[in-house]
Design a protein around this motif. Sequence first.
Motif, PDB file in Angstrom:
ATOM      1  N   ARG B  61     -10.266  -0.982  26.567  1.00 47.87           N
ATOM      2  CA  ARG B  61     -10.971  -2.237  26.687  1.00 47.87           C
ATOM      3  C   ARG B  61     -12.331  -2.199  25.979  1.00 47.87           C
ATOM      4  N   TYR B  63     -14.814  -2.764  23.274  1.00 51.44           N
ATOM      5  CA  TYR B  63     -14.724  -3.811  22.274  1.00 51.44           C
ATOM      6  C   TYR B  63     -14.739  -3.251  20.859  1.00 51.44           C
ATOM      7  N   TYR B 382     -28.534   6.212  24.419  1.00 50.86           N
ATOM      8  CA  TYR B 382     -29.681   5.309  24.301  1.00 50.86           C
ATOM      9  C   TYR B 382     -30.355   5.483  22.959  1.00 50.86           C
ATOM     10  N   PHE B 505     -26.434  -6.829  16.667  1.00 49.04           N
ATOM     11  CA  PHE B 505     -27.217  -6.453  17.834  1.00 49.04           C
ATOM     12  C   PHE B 505     -26.350  -6.471  19.089  1.00 49.04           C
ATOM     13  N   VAL B 506     -25.607  -7.565  19.274  1.00 46.03           N
ATOM     14  CA  VAL B 506     -24.819  -7.720  20.487  1.00 46.03           C
ATOM     15  C   VAL B 506     -23.668  -6.716  20.533  1.00 46.03           C
ATOM     16  N   VAL B 507     -22.969  -6.576  19.427  1.00 52.65           N
ATOM     17  CA  VAL B 507     -21.857  -5.605  19.383  1.00 52.65           C
ATOM     18  C   VAL B 507     -22.360  -4.220  19.747  1.00 52.65           C
ATOM     19  N   VAL B 510     -23.112  -3.985  23.486  1.00 55.05           N
ATOM     20  CA  VAL B 510     -21.875  -3.899  24.265  1.00 55.05           C
ATOM     21  C   VAL B 510     -21.280  -2.505  24.145  1.00 55.05           C
ATOM     22  N   ALA B 513     -23.380   0.156  25.903  1.00 55.15           N
ATOM     23  CA  ALA B 513     -23.387  -0.035  27.357  1.00 55.15           C
ATOM     24  C   ALA B 513     -22.071   0.467  27.941  1.00 55.15           C
ATOM     25  N   GLU B 514     -20.982   0.214  27.232  1.00 53.72           N
ATOM     26  CA  GLU B 514     -19.680   0.701  27.714  1.00 53.72           C
ATOM     27  C   GLU B 514     -19.652   2.222  27.741  1.00 53.72           C
ATOM     28  N   ILE B 516     -22.184   4.276  27.977  1.00 58.08           N
ATOM     29  CA  ILE B 516     -23.074   4.765  29.029  1.00 58.08           C
ATOM     30  C   ILE B 516     -22.421   4.574  30.386  1.00 58.08           C
ATOM     31  N   ALA B 517     -21.747   3.422  30.553  1.00 63.07           N
ATOM     32  CA  ALA B 517     -21.082   3.167  31.833  1.00 63.07           C
ATOM     33  C   ALA B 517     -20.020   4.222  32.110  1.00 63.07           C
ATOM     34  N   TRP B 520     -21.513   7.489  33.406  1.00 56.89           N
ATOM     35  CA  TRP B 520     -21.966   7.457  34.792  1.00 56.89           C
ATOM     36  C   TRP B 520     -20.821   7.281  35.771  1.00 56.89           C
ATOM     37  N   THR B 521     -19.780   6.566  35.329  1.00 58.92           N
ATOM     38  CA  THR B 521     -18.608   6.422  36.195  1.00 58.92           C
ATOM     39  C   THR B 521     -18.013   7.797  36.468  1.00 58.92           C
ATOM     40  N   ALA B 523     -19.602  10.629  36.456  1.00 54.37           N
ATOM     41  CA  ALA B 523     -20.488  11.350  37.375  1.00 54.37           C
ATOM     42  C   ALA B 523     -20.319  10.846  38.804  1.00 54.37           C
TER      43      ALA B 523
END
Lengths: 390, 535
Positions: B61, B63, B382, B505-507, B510, B513-514, B516-517, B520-521, B523
């Motif tokens: 999923r 993008y 980051y 910028f947006v791509v 997104v 962020a995915e 990084i998520a 952490w998921t 962890a």
Amino acid sequence: MQSPRSPSSQPYLSASVTDPVKLGNGVQAYISYRVITKTNLPEYQGPEKIVIRRYSDFVWLRDRLLDKYKGVFVPPLPEKSAVEKFRFSAEFIEMRRAALDIFVNRIASHPELQQSEDLRTFLQADEETMERFRFQETGIFNKKPADFMQMFRDVQSKVSDAVLGKEKPVEETTPEYEKLKHYIFELENHLAEAQKHAYRLVKRHRELGQSLLDFGKAVKLLGACEGEPTGKLFSDLGTKSELVSIKLQKEAQQVLMNFEEPLKDYVRYVQSIKATIAERATAFKQHCELAETTKLKEINLDKLMLTRSDKVGEAEIEYREMKAESEEATIRFERIVKRMNEEIVRFQEQKTEEMGVAFHQFAKGQARLANGIADAWRALLPKLEAASSA
Amino acid sequence: MMGSENDDEAHLHASTDDMENLFLRDDADKSNSPPPITVTPADSDPLSATPQSKPNGGDSRSYIEPPSYADVIFSPFDDTSEINGSDDTHSSDYSLSRSPSSSASSDYIKITVSSPQKEQETSTSMLSGGGTYITYLITTRTNLPDYGGGSEFSVRRRFRDVVTLADRLAESYRGFCIPPRPDKSVVESQVMQKQEFVEQRRVALEKYLRRLVAHPVIRSSDEVKVFLRVEGKLPLQASADVASRMLDGAVKLPRQLFGEGGGGVETARGGRDLLRLFKELRQSVSNDWGGSKPLVVEEDRDFLEKKEKMVDLEQQIINASQQAETLVKAQQEMGETMGELGLAFIKLTKFENEEAVFNSQRARANDMKNLATAAVKASRFYRELNSQTVKHLDTLHDYLGLMLAVQGAFADRSSALLTVQTLLSELSSLEGRAEKLEAALSKVFGGDKSRIKKIEEIKETIRNTEDAKNVAIREYERIKENNWSEVERLDRERRADFLSMMKGFVVNQVGYAEKIASVWTKAAEETSQYDRESS
């Protein structure tokens, strides 16, 4: 907040600190808390009791426990002072309340401390009585004269040793204890560093949130100058940016409460252990010195007995008194050692549990934040795609 | 400039990266059980191990796949790589080359400025006898037919040559949005460290030349071609004074207006007066938005509206560009602090493992290790995110330069209009004088030889002024045309560029962020035993 388990055959004692209320005016303003106790222990007055307490009452309780239960790692309190303007902010008050709640509950679940009479006073006494106690015992008045003399003697002997260049070993030097002391001192450094970075991370969340807010606004204004479809897209971009900013601010607060604060608590705990180590050193020194003095008195007594001096009687009394004191000092010291050994085990287990919870919450929070951010930005992509291919 | 790191920071990050690499490499091989972790020193190059230990964020999923860590950091052949510390972190591919003419996939022109070199002043000019100056190597790689198909060539130029180029372009392309050249920075050249100043100038020159060749008309100009190709001394005349500049411009006009081989403008004595007039007019129009000199009576409402819009747009671009810088800084610091947090926990893990007496300690060390790993990985993401963000948001910064170019184009129009209006008023006053003289003459019987001569002279001047007025009007119309087509082009390109910027910028946001998520998921899953679902 813990609710009591149903069958009253299981002994339980739980307390919660709630409802912070600002009382008083100006410089003398302070926060008061409701402390609700639920218990089936016979020593307590009934199944539920509610009292009003303030921060200095908690300080009183801690000082009393430190005094009476040497060797126990008495749970730490959140810091006393804070920057003036921050002192009554909602966040600070909530964090303090939570910390005080944890404090009381740790005491209530500690096998020795929960028996304390001072704890009962704290949880049950009416406000006037509590105030009286607090007045008597806080500040320098909680130090008894004997303690003063001991402190004085400690300083004296340290000075004289240094002056005379005597290398009197009045420290325990068992390998295990050395290792423990080294561990504790090092641990504090490591934890302090981790806590420092955790605090900075909170700030970074806030700063990033703020910058996204400002960026969003600027982008919206830019969009207003442009025709379509750019103008509308900029406007949407700005709105999303502001949304993401809010998520960041929220997460900042979570990180502060659920991650940075537990780390700070960890540091405080370690500092309290350092204080216990100091107590043990004092007790050890007393035990050594008194044992030595007793020995001297014994030798003196034997000498006098041999010379059939008329000072024998006096010397014998002195000797017995000194011996009794020495034995008491030894018992005190050994009790501290025994307690510390048990406490260390509890401490390590407790900390693993508490930090595990903190880490888990932090990871969950960061994942939630990142997913939220991804979702927010992703919503813009269809429109951007459409505009690009047009 | 956004996102640049100075040498010290780069060094710090290098050693931080080493430590992170050691940690992550070990982690990649480890299973998740409690036995103590020994962070062994690596004997292989830690940097080369990085791509392997990078987590595979291949979510179905997800993008889009942002460029990998390796692409961002290790681009040795790209002169814009982070490690070189170069400020110019965007290549010309990203910005300013999206005009329709160059959107054909095969067209490209890429300019690089490099190898600054000290040279000795040879000529005995008045300006500097025996001094030194810096030259820069300007390399062009292009397949444009204008430059003779696919080729690569280099020349050495000094800054003075760039000034000349810019001046000549300003004369020849009035009404066009010509990118502004880098400042002479006289103060800075005295105050800054030589090396720093030269590097700053090199970067600025590169940016300027890249912008020039991004302009569809200017890239094919003689001036630019000569500048880029002709080795040795630059064969463009430096413009010495305004008057002859005007002359040049006026001489060129017929060619441009009437096609090839048009006649020249009269440069008789009358012409010289006109030139002086032109010079005075030129100097009277200051190079701002024309606000302080209300001499020009602009009646074209469309133009005035457009100008106002441009002013507003420029202001908003400035504002957005500033906020973008703040955003980039905040993202950078987030990444850094996250990394520092990770490192602190790495140290704690090591410490607890070394000192462990109880199993609870080992368990805690393991938990910390999971947290630290996640934090270090997130930190890297980051920082990658940020270097990409810089590239995208730099578009805003670029357009600030272009807004200056628009100002220039509008100023050209104002000055041309001023010329016309002044000539018109000059003409009417001349005609007034002629009338008066004729009236006076008719009163004197027999005529007055000197007066007749005067009238003849005035009539001659009037004729010349008429000619000049017509030329000026044609020039003005031409400039208006240029203005209009340029602004159209700019609007179009800006729309495309901004759209591209937003999308990029947006791509980017997104994608990272995915990633990084997911870090952490993982962890959170590793610490799921501590899940206490309260409140």
